[in-house]
Write a protein that holds these residues in place. Structure first.
Motif, PDB file in Angstrom:
ATOM      1  N   LYS A  54      16.290 198.036  63.072  1.00  0.00           N
ATOM      2  CA  LYS A  54      15.247 197.380  63.865  1.00  0.00           C
ATOM      3  C   LYS A  54      14.077 196.933  62.989  1.00  0.00           C
ATOM      4  O   LYS A  54      13.643 195.785  63.064  1.00  0.00           O
ATOM      5  CB  LYS A  54      14.725 198.339  64.958  1.00  0.00           C
ATOM      6  CG  LYS A  54      15.793 198.797  65.931  1.00  0.00           C
ATOM      7  CD  LYS A  54      15.206 199.656  67.038  1.00  0.00           C
ATOM      8  CE  LYS A  54      14.571 200.948  66.553  1.00  0.00           C
ATOM      9  NZ  LYS A  54      15.525 201.898  65.954  1.00  0.00           N
ATOM     10  N   SER A  55      13.584 197.858  62.173  1.00  0.00           N
ATOM     11  CA  SER A  55      12.443 197.501  61.322  1.00  0.00           C
ATOM     12  C   SER A  55      12.815 196.386  60.361  1.00  0.00           C
ATOM     13  O   SER A  55      12.035 195.462  60.128  1.00  0.00           O
ATOM     14  CB  SER A  55      11.978 198.716  60.517  1.00  0.00           C
ATOM     15  OG  SER A  55      11.518 199.719  61.379  1.00  0.00           O
ATOM     16  N   THR A  56      14.010 196.474  59.806  1.00  0.00           N
ATOM     17  CA  THR A  56      14.447 195.450  58.865  1.00  0.00           C
ATOM     18  C   THR A  56      14.498 194.083  59.552  1.00  0.00           C
ATOM     19  O   THR A  56      14.014 193.088  59.015  1.00  0.00           O
ATOM     20  CB  THR A  56      15.831 195.818  58.302  1.00  0.00           C
ATOM     21  OG1 THR A  56      15.776 197.155  57.800  1.00  0.00           O
ATOM     22  CG2 THR A  56      16.235 194.882  57.190  1.00  0.00           C
TER      23      THR A  56
ATOM     24  N   LEU B 133       3.229 197.145  61.723  1.00  0.00           N
ATOM     25  CA  LEU B 133       4.154 198.037  61.035  1.00  0.00           C
ATOM     26  C   LEU B 133       4.434 199.305  61.837  1.00  0.00           C
ATOM     27  O   LEU B 133       3.607 199.742  62.629  1.00  0.00           O
ATOM     28  CB  LEU B 133       3.575 198.456  59.668  1.00  0.00           C
ATOM     29  CG  LEU B 133       3.634 197.444  58.534  1.00  0.00           C
ATOM     30  CD1 LEU B 133       2.670 196.295  58.761  1.00  0.00           C
ATOM     31  CD2 LEU B 133       3.337 198.117  57.217  1.00  0.00           C
ATOM     32  N   GLN B 134       5.605 199.883  61.555  1.00  0.00           N
ATOM     33  CA  GLN B 134       5.994 201.107  62.264  1.00  0.00           C
ATOM     34  C   GLN B 134       4.955 202.209  62.072  1.00  0.00           C
ATOM     35  O   GLN B 134       4.561 202.851  63.027  1.00  0.00           O
ATOM     36  CB  GLN B 134       7.361 201.565  61.768  1.00  0.00           C
ATOM     37  CG  GLN B 134       7.835 202.818  62.454  1.00  0.00           C
ATOM     38  CD  GLN B 134       9.339 202.986  62.372  1.00  0.00           C
ATOM     39  OE1 GLN B 134      10.036 202.213  61.729  1.00  0.00           O
ATOM     40  NE2 GLN B 134       9.842 204.001  63.026  1.00  0.00           N
ATOM     41  N   ASN B 135       4.534 202.427  60.819  1.00  0.00           N
ATOM     42  CA  ASN B 135       3.401 203.323  60.578  1.00  0.00           C
ATOM     43  C   ASN B 135       2.287 202.447  60.068  1.00  0.00           C
ATOM     44  O   ASN B 135       2.093 202.331  58.868  1.00  0.00           O
ATOM     45  CB  ASN B 135       3.736 204.378  59.529  1.00  0.00           C
ATOM     46  CG  ASN B 135       4.747 205.353  60.053  1.00  0.00           C
ATOM     47  OD1 ASN B 135       4.501 206.039  61.032  1.00  0.00           O
ATOM     48  ND2 ASN B 135       5.902 205.392  59.414  1.00  0.00           N
TER      49      ASN B 135
ATOM     50  N   LEU C 111       6.151 194.045  67.301  1.00  0.00           N
ATOM     51  CA  LEU C 111       5.651 195.418  67.316  1.00  0.00           C
ATOM     52  C   LEU C 111       6.792 196.368  66.971  1.00  0.00           C
ATOM     53  O   LEU C 111       7.830 196.362  67.619  1.00  0.00           O
ATOM     54  CB  LEU C 111       5.090 195.768  68.702  1.00  0.00           C
ATOM     55  CG  LEU C 111       4.010 194.845  69.250  1.00  0.00           C
ATOM     56  CD1 LEU C 111       3.670 195.204  70.687  1.00  0.00           C
ATOM     57  CD2 LEU C 111       2.760 194.926  68.380  1.00  0.00           C
ATOM     58  N   ASP C 112       6.573 197.204  65.954  1.00  0.00           N
ATOM     59  CA  ASP C 112       7.626 198.100  65.480  1.00  0.00           C
ATOM     60  C   ASP C 112       7.333 199.527  65.933  1.00  0.00           C
ATOM     61  O   ASP C 112       6.488 200.206  65.343  1.00  0.00           O
ATOM     62  CB  ASP C 112       7.730 198.010  63.960  1.00  0.00           C
ATOM     63  CG  ASP C 112       9.033 198.594  63.444  1.00  0.00           C
ATOM     64  OD1 ASP C 112       9.756 199.229  64.238  1.00  0.00           O
ATOM     65  OD2 ASP C 112       9.321 198.401  62.254  1.00  0.00           O
ATOM     66  N   GLU C 113       8.019 199.981  66.953  1.00  0.00           N
ATOM     67  CA  GLU C 113       7.795 201.303  67.532  1.00  0.00           C
ATOM     68  C   GLU C 113       6.305 201.647  67.588  1.00  0.00           C
ATOM     69  O   GLU C 113       5.864 202.630  67.007  1.00  0.00           O
ATOM     70  CB  GLU C 113       8.572 202.371  66.743  1.00  0.00           C
ATOM     71  CG  GLU C 113      10.056 202.051  66.724  1.00  0.00           C
ATOM     72  CD  GLU C 113      10.919 203.231  66.290  1.00  0.00           C
ATOM     73  OE1 GLU C 113      10.484 204.376  66.492  1.00  0.00           O
ATOM     74  OE2 GLU C 113      12.010 202.993  65.777  1.00  0.00           O
ATOM     75  N   PRO C 114       5.545 200.838  68.333  1.00  0.00           N
ATOM     76  CA  PRO C 114       4.083 200.973  68.296  1.00  0.00           C
ATOM     77  C   PRO C 114       3.583 202.282  68.894  1.00  0.00           C
ATOM     78  O   PRO C 114       2.457 202.677  68.622  1.00  0.00           O
ATOM     79  CB  PRO C 114       3.591 199.782  69.117  1.00  0.00           C
ATOM     80  CG  PRO C 114       4.718 199.441  70.016  1.00  0.00           C
ATOM     81  CD  PRO C 114       5.961 199.759  69.258  1.00  0.00           C
TER      82      PRO C 114
HETATM   83 MG   LIG Z   1      12.099 201.453  62.190  1.00  0.00          MG
END
Ligand SMILES: [Mg+2]
Ligand SMILES: Nc1ncnc2c1ncn2[C@@H]1O[C@H](COP(=O)(O)OP(=O)(O)O)[C@@H](O)[C@H]1O
Lengths: 340, 231
Positions: free
Chosen positions: A44-46, A84-86, A161-164
């Motif tokens: 997902k992030s990629t 970003l995720q974090n 939005l990455d796992e916000p």
């Molecule tokens: Mg991810």
């Protein structure tokens, strides 16, 4: 309407041997909220980094608003922004963090100030209290919200939005999700959000895309992973409690994980007659969710400790008979179990 | 031990009456340090940034060279530079030996690797999310590099202060390249060496007190910065 993104045969890998993304065909709509779901490590992030032009891909094509993207990445990055995720903040004040992208775009100083305050307020950070705080004077949830404010201030066309809400407190999570909805519904921004919050997605999203090991699956798909054994002409997977599911045999070692589209699963309230190559799995309803995008109800049942999903059209009289704890039978042919 | 107590009394006298010889030594030290630091930063920052930010063939080797230079004894630096700038050396015609500029060459060789190595590790150690954050907010090119350096500002200031501490306290190459000439190239450290040798403690102690104050100030700033970078 032209899709926002069209991907064709897109491949990406961090290391030689394994493909992180292997997407043969995918198009993403340019309005509303699109959900991106899948287990951790599924890419997902990629995918979001590729879509925000932060990461190159190895091969294939990626169209943005119907046009090729090669060479236009930095121009597109001005309208597509990624949380970003974090997420993290630059080593400066909250105000300067939110103003950073605006100043890069040479926005008028008075407008910068307005937009910073407006964005902070939208994520529930009172400008009077938070604008002057330093980056290290915030909680994790506040960092995430300030980072989101820095994206909202840019008035993007696309917000990724990455796992916000993965690592934030409950109150921050609600503010973040509410801001995402406002962004999509009132500002017309295309919002693509990777999340594990399925109930929220079912309610709010126009579409859900599933990823599994870098490949696209239907969003709400069942994944039957591990425990498959060959037996005769079939593959068999047993659930705790003694029930088994059959699937058609495939060549060599493909049988490690399988997908089952909930639309292929029929729901019955009493055990039907066993006929031919059809699986019948007994379970208890865990929850029911209305799928706004497709006018159907997604029924999740506990089958021997695993959750399986089936889809029932909204108008189906069966819907009125379903409630949590009700015993149900999921019926699906062997051939509907697809190998991943 | 009377001579030490005596030395202190005289030292304060020298400082508070702004004794001319003492003042010239301080000014020479200041000039030398300012010149050296300007050159050290001008060379060390870009070198360190390049080492930390880019990947290129030979990068490992270059890092090893920098790390080796970090440990070079100051007398060896003095010797090498001496060989180059003495009358018979390659740069002999420039008449740099026994001048402040000549001394600065030694200090630059001493300080540049410190700034370069610290900057490289600071830039290398920057959060991998920084680049993606900057890109997605719309930064590119030179702006990307500038903001990255700014993000590492506390570490880089630490590098500069460490280099500063090393060069003001250094005596080996300053002595060899400057020759410790009164009114010209005599600095705090070379003066202390000479006066102690002569048995004249007053000037030595006066200058020593100043040197201690300088290192105290540097250390306070460094520990402040360290706390700042840990946030
Ligand atoms: Mg991810
Ligand atoms: N920077 C990286 N270098 C090497 N492998 C990576 C990197 N980032 C992610 N991966 C690998 O790529 C796969 C997909 O990761 P990711 O896109 O982060 O998945 P998700 O966001 O769905 O959890 C994982 O197997 C992960 O180990």
């Amino acid at each position: 309407m032209t899709p926002l993104y069209e991907l064709h045969d897109l491949k990406q890998s961090y290391r030689k041997e394994t493909l992180t993304l292997d997407i043969s065909e995918l198009s993403i709509r340019s309005d509303g909220i699109t959900g991106l779901v899948g287990p951790n490590g599924s890419g997902k992030s990629t995918l979001l980094k590729v879509l925000s032009f932060l990461m190159p891909y190895d091969s294939g094509t990626l169209l943005y608003r119907g046009e090729p993207t090669a060479g236009r990445e930095s121009a597109i990055r001005r309208e597509v922004t990624y949380l970003l995720q974090n997420s993290f903040l630059l080593s400066r004040s909250v105000y300067e963090n939110v103003a950073f992208g605006l100043k890069l775009r040479r926005t008028e100083p008075s407008e910068v100030k307005d937009r910073v305050c407006e964005s902070l307020a939208r994520v529930g950070l009172d400008p009077a209290e938070f604008a002057s705080r330093q980056w290290y004077q915030l909680s994790g949830g506040e960092v995430q919200r300030a980072a989101l404010a820095a994206r909202l201030a840019l008035r993007p066309r696309v917000l990724l939005l990455d796992e916000p809400t993965a690592n934030v407190d409950e109150a921050s999570a609600q503010l973040i999700m509410a801001a995402a909805v406002t962004e999509a519904e009132e500002h017309g921004t295309a919002v693509i959000v990777a999340t594990h919050d399925m109930p929220w997605l079912y309610e709010m999203s126009a579409e859900i895309i599933g990823l599994y090991r870098g490949r696209v699956t239907a969003g709400a798909e069942n994944i039957l992973q591990g425990g498959w054994k060959p037996e005769g002409g079939h593959m068999i997977r047993s659930f705790p409690g003694g029930q088994t599911v059959y699937a058609e045999r495939t060549e060599a070692d493909a049988g490690r994980a399988a997908a089952l589209d909930p639309s292929d699963v029929r729901v019955a309230l009493s055990r039907p007659q066993q006929t031919g190559s059809v699986n019948i799995a007994a379970g208890h309803v865990v929850h029911l969710t209305l799928e706004r995008g497709r006018n159907s109800v997604l029924v999740t049942a506990d089958v021997g400790g695993s959750f399986l999903k089936a889809r029932v059209p909204e108008g189906d009289p069966l819907c009125r008979e379903l409630y949590p704890q009700r015993e149900v039978f999921f019926i699906f042919p062997y051939s509907s179990v697809r190998w991943l | 031990m009377d001579f030490i107590a005596n030395g202190f009394v005289q030292a304060f006298h020298l400082l508070f009456t702004a004794d001319e010889e003492t003042m010239v030594i301080l000014v020479t030290t200041l000039r030398l340090t300012a010149l050296s630091m300007a050159l050290i930063l001008a060379l060390g920052l870009p070198m360190g940034f390049a080492l930390g930010y880019f990947t290129f063939p030979g990068k490992r080797a270059l890092c090893t060279v920098t790390d080796t230079l970090l440990a070079l004894p100051t007398v060896v630096i003095g010797l090498l530079v001496y060989a180059f700038i003495s009358r018979r050396g390659l740069l002999g015609d420039w008449e740099l030996l026994f001048t402040v500029e000549g001394m600065a060459i030694g200090q630059v060789i001493l300080g540049t690797p410190i700034v370069a190595a610290y900057t490289a590790s600071a830039v290398e150690g920057l959060d991998s999310r920084l680049r993606q954050t900057l890109l997605t907010l719309g930064a590119s090119g030179a702006k990307l590099a500038a903001v990255s350096l700014w993000e590492a500002r506390f570490m880089i200031l630490t590098a500069a202060l460490t280099a500063l501490g090393r060069i003001v306290g250094e005596v080996g190459s300053a002595m060899m390249l400057g020759g410790n000439i009164k009114w010209h190239t005599r600095t705090i450290t070379t003066a202390i060496t000479l006066e102690t040798g002569k048995g004249d403690f007053a000037l030595g102690i006066a200058l020593g007190v100043i040197l201690i104050l300088i290192s105290l100030l540097l250390n306070i700033s460094l520990s402040f910065l360290r706390r700042r970078t840990q946030n």
